[in-house]
Design an enzyme around this catalytic site. Structure first.
Site, PDB file in Angstrom:
ATOM      1  N   GLY A 157       0.784  -1.236   0.000  1.00 24.48           N
ATOM      2  CA  GLY A 157       0.000   0.000   0.000  1.00 24.48           C
ATOM      3  C   GLY A 157       0.812   1.279   0.000  1.00 24.48           C
ATOM      4  N   SER A 158       2.021   1.250  -0.568  1.00 30.24           N
ATOM      5  CA  SER A 158       2.811   2.489  -0.554  1.00 30.24           C
ATOM      6  C   SER A 158       2.221   3.533  -1.496  1.00 30.24           C
ATOM      7  CB  SER A 158       4.286   2.218  -0.872  1.00 30.24           C
ATOM      8  OG  SER A 158       4.467   1.836  -2.210  1.00 30.24           O
ATOM      9  N   ASN A 159       1.610   3.109  -2.589  1.00 27.92           N
ATOM     10  CA  ASN A 159       0.950   4.091  -3.460  1.00 27.92           C
ATOM     11  C   ASN A 159      -0.277   4.684  -2.780  1.00 27.92           C
ATOM     12  OD1 ASN A 159       2.201   4.429  -6.260  1.00 27.92           O
ATOM     13  ND2 ASN A 159       2.333   2.219  -5.940  1.00 27.92           N
TER      14      ASN A 159
ATOM     15  N   GLU B  91       6.627   6.201  -8.917  1.00 30.47           N
ATOM     16  CA  GLU B  91       5.202   5.843  -8.917  1.00 30.47           C
ATOM     17  C   GLU B  91       4.401   6.779  -8.006  1.00 30.47           C
ATOM     18  OE1 GLU B  91       3.959   1.772  -8.363  1.00 30.47           O
ATOM     19  OE2 GLU B  91       5.743   1.018  -9.373  1.00 30.47           O
TER      20      GLU B  91
ATOM     21  N   ASN C  75      -5.608   2.822 -12.452  1.00 30.94           N
ATOM     22  CA  ASN C  75      -4.689   1.780 -11.997  1.00 30.94           C
ATOM     23  C   ASN C  75      -3.272   2.268 -12.233  1.00 30.94           C
ATOM     24  OD1 ASN C  75      -3.816  -0.852 -11.126  1.00 30.94           O
ATOM     25  ND2 ASN C  75      -3.356  -1.318 -13.271  1.00 30.94           N
TER      26      ASN C  75
ATOM     27  N   SER D  15       3.149   3.762 -15.297  1.00 35.59           N
ATOM     28  CA  SER D  15       2.023   4.423 -15.964  1.00 35.59           C
ATOM     29  C   SER D  15       0.811   4.383 -15.052  1.00 35.59           C
ATOM     30  CB  SER D  15       1.648   3.679 -17.255  1.00 35.59           C
ATOM     31  OG  SER D  15       2.773   3.456 -18.078  1.00 35.59           O
TER      32      SER D  15
ATOM     33  N   MET E 141      -4.254  -6.866  -6.623  1.00 35.27           N
ATOM     34  CA  MET E 141      -3.786  -7.961  -7.470  1.00 35.27           C
ATOM     35  C   MET E 141      -4.942  -8.856  -7.921  1.00 35.27           C
ATOM     36  SD  MET E 141      -0.733  -7.084  -7.694  1.00 35.27           S
ATOM     37  CE  MET E 141       0.101  -8.466  -8.472  1.00 35.27           C
TER      38      MET E 141
ATOM     39  N   ILE F  70      -7.592  -9.619 -11.399  1.00 36.41           N
ATOM     40  CA  ILE F  70      -8.046  -9.342 -12.762  1.00 36.41           C
ATOM     41  C   ILE F  70      -9.514  -8.966 -12.656  1.00 36.41           C
ATOM     42  CG2 ILE F  70      -8.539 -10.369 -15.015  1.00 36.41           C
ATOM     43  CD1 ILE F  70      -5.924 -11.934 -14.711  1.00 36.41           C
TER      44      ILE F  70
ATOM     45  N   ASP G 113      -4.490  -3.812 -18.297  1.00 37.03           N
ATOM     46  CA  ASP G 113      -3.410  -2.818 -18.406  1.00 37.03           C
ATOM     47  C   ASP G 113      -3.459  -2.091 -19.750  1.00 37.03           C
ATOM     48  OD1 ASP G 113      -2.466  -3.610 -15.867  1.00 37.03           O
ATOM     49  OD2 ASP G 113      -1.231  -5.180 -16.738  1.00 37.03           O
TER      50      ASP G 113
ATOM     51  N   HIS H 227       0.553   0.922 -13.031  1.00 31.69           N
ATOM     52  CA  HIS H 227       1.227  -0.268 -13.547  1.00 31.69           C
ATOM     53  C   HIS H 227       2.714   0.046 -13.696  1.00 31.69           C
ATOM     54  CE1 HIS H 227       1.557  -4.103 -15.541  1.00 31.69           C
ATOM     55  NE2 HIS H 227       2.297  -3.526 -16.470  1.00 31.69           N
TER      56      HIS H 227
HETATM   57  C1  GRF Z   1       3.376  -1.126  -7.524  1.00 29.88           C
HETATM   58  O1  GRF Z   1       4.603  -1.390  -8.142  1.00 29.88           O
HETATM   59  C2  GRF Z   1       2.303  -0.940  -8.563  1.00 29.88           C
HETATM   60  O2  GRF Z   1       2.770  -0.317  -9.735  1.00 29.88           O
HETATM   61  C3  GRF Z   1       1.883  -2.340  -8.870  1.00 29.88           C
HETATM   62  O3  GRF Z   1       1.957  -3.031  -7.645  1.00 29.88           O
HETATM   63  C4  GRF Z   1       2.865  -2.356  -6.771  1.00 29.88           C
HETATM   64  C5  GRF Z   1       2.090  -1.974  -5.555  1.00 29.88           C
HETATM   65  O4  GRF Z   1       2.892  -1.416  -4.540  1.00 29.88           O
HETATM   66  N1  GRF Z   1       0.574  -2.359  -9.472  1.00 29.88           N
HETATM   67  P1  GRF Z   1       2.223  -0.742  -3.282  1.00 29.88           P
HETATM   68  O5  GRF Z   1       1.278  -1.772  -2.670  1.00 29.88           O
HETATM   69  O6  GRF Z   1       1.495   0.480  -3.740  1.00 29.88           O
HETATM   70  O7  GRF Z   1       3.356  -0.425  -2.366  1.00 29.88           O
END
Ligand code: GRF
Length: 191
Positions: A14-16, A176, A109, A138, A92, A94, A147, A111
Site C-alpha cells: 500500500g505504498s501508493n 510511482e 490503476n 504508468s 492484485m 483481474i 493494463d 502499472h
Molecule cells: C506497484 O509497483 C504498482 O505499480 C503495482 O503493484 C505495486 C504496488 O505497490 N501495481 P504498493 O502496494 O502500492 O506499495
C-alpha cells in the site's frame, strides 16, 4: 469546487495508497481518500489507512463463488460509500466488466511499466531481459483490456548497469508515488 471522494483498492504494502493519502492531506488537493478496500486481510496497507482515520474493509475474494460475483459485491460496496473515483493501487485482481463498467472513466490503476510495454506481471524482469534502456510506470484508466486503458500520466526512469529486478523496482516505485498523485489530481479536476 468540491473535492472528489476516492476509494483505494489494495492487496498488500500500500505504498501508493499512502502517497495518495499524504497528498490528500492538503485541502487544496482536488480529491480526498475516504475509504480503502483490500481483498487480503493481512495487507500491511490497511493499518496505515486506519491510523489516518480512513475507513477500511476487507473483502476476501475466496468468500465469493466466482470472479463476477466478487466484482458485483465489491462494486455494490463501493457505491454504498458514495465514491467518485476508484484507485487500484497494487490490487492484485483481474477485474471483470461487472466492476469495470460501473466505474467507467472513473477508475485508475498504476502499472510498473511504460505502457503499452510489459502489460501483466514481472515487468522489471522482462525489461531487464530485453536490455531496455528505459523503464517506468504508468497510471491509466481501467478498461476491459488488462493494463490497456488510456494512459493518464507516465514517468520514465533509466535502467542502469548492474540493475536487478529489485533495484529497478525500487527506482520505479520512487516515481510511482508522485505520478499517482499527479494522475489522480488530473482525473479529479476533469470530472
Ligand atoms: C506497484 O509497483 C504498482 O505499480 C503495482 O503493484 C505495486 C504496488 O505497490 N501495481 P504498493 O502496494 O502500492 O506499495
Amino acid at each position: 469546487m468540491s473535492r472528489k471522494r476516492v476509494g483505494v483498492l489494495i492487496s498488500g504494502r500500500g505504498s501508493n495508497m499512502r502517497a495518495l493519502i499524504e497528498a490528500a492531506r492538503d485541502p487544496a488537493y482536488p480529491a480526498e481518500i475516504v475509504h480503502v478496500v483490500s481483498n487480503k486481510a493481512d495487507a500491511p496497507g490497511l493499518a496505515y489507512a486506519a491510523s489516518q482515520g480512513i475507513t477500511t474493509q476487507v473483502m476476501d475474494h475466496r468468500d465469493h463463488a466466482s470472479r463476477e460475483a466478487y466484482d458485483a459485491a465489491l462494486s455494490q460496496h463501493l457505491k454504498s460509500k458514495q465514491l467518485d473515483i476508484i484507485c487500484c493501487a497494487g490490487f492484485m485482481r483481474i477485474l471483470t466488466p461487472v466492476l469495470i463498467n460501473d466505474w467507467a472513466g472513473r477508475m485508475l490503476n498504476i502499472h510498473p511499466s511504460l505502457l503499452p510495454l510489459y502489460k501483466g506481471l514481472h515487468t522489471h524482469e522482462r525489461a531487464l531481459a530485453d536490455g531496455a534502456k528505459e523503464h517506468g510506470a504508468s497510471v491509466h484508466i481501467v478498461t476491459e483490456e488488462l493494463d490497456g486503458g488510456p494512459v493518464v500520466e507516465q514517468a520514465v526512469v533509466p535502467v542502469l548497469p548492474g540493475d536487478t529486478p529489485e533495484t529497478l523496482a525500487a527506482r520505479v516505485l520512487e516515481v510511482e508515488h508522485p505520478l499517482y498523485v499527479k494522475a489522480l489530481a488530473k482525473l479529479a479536476t476533469s470530472l
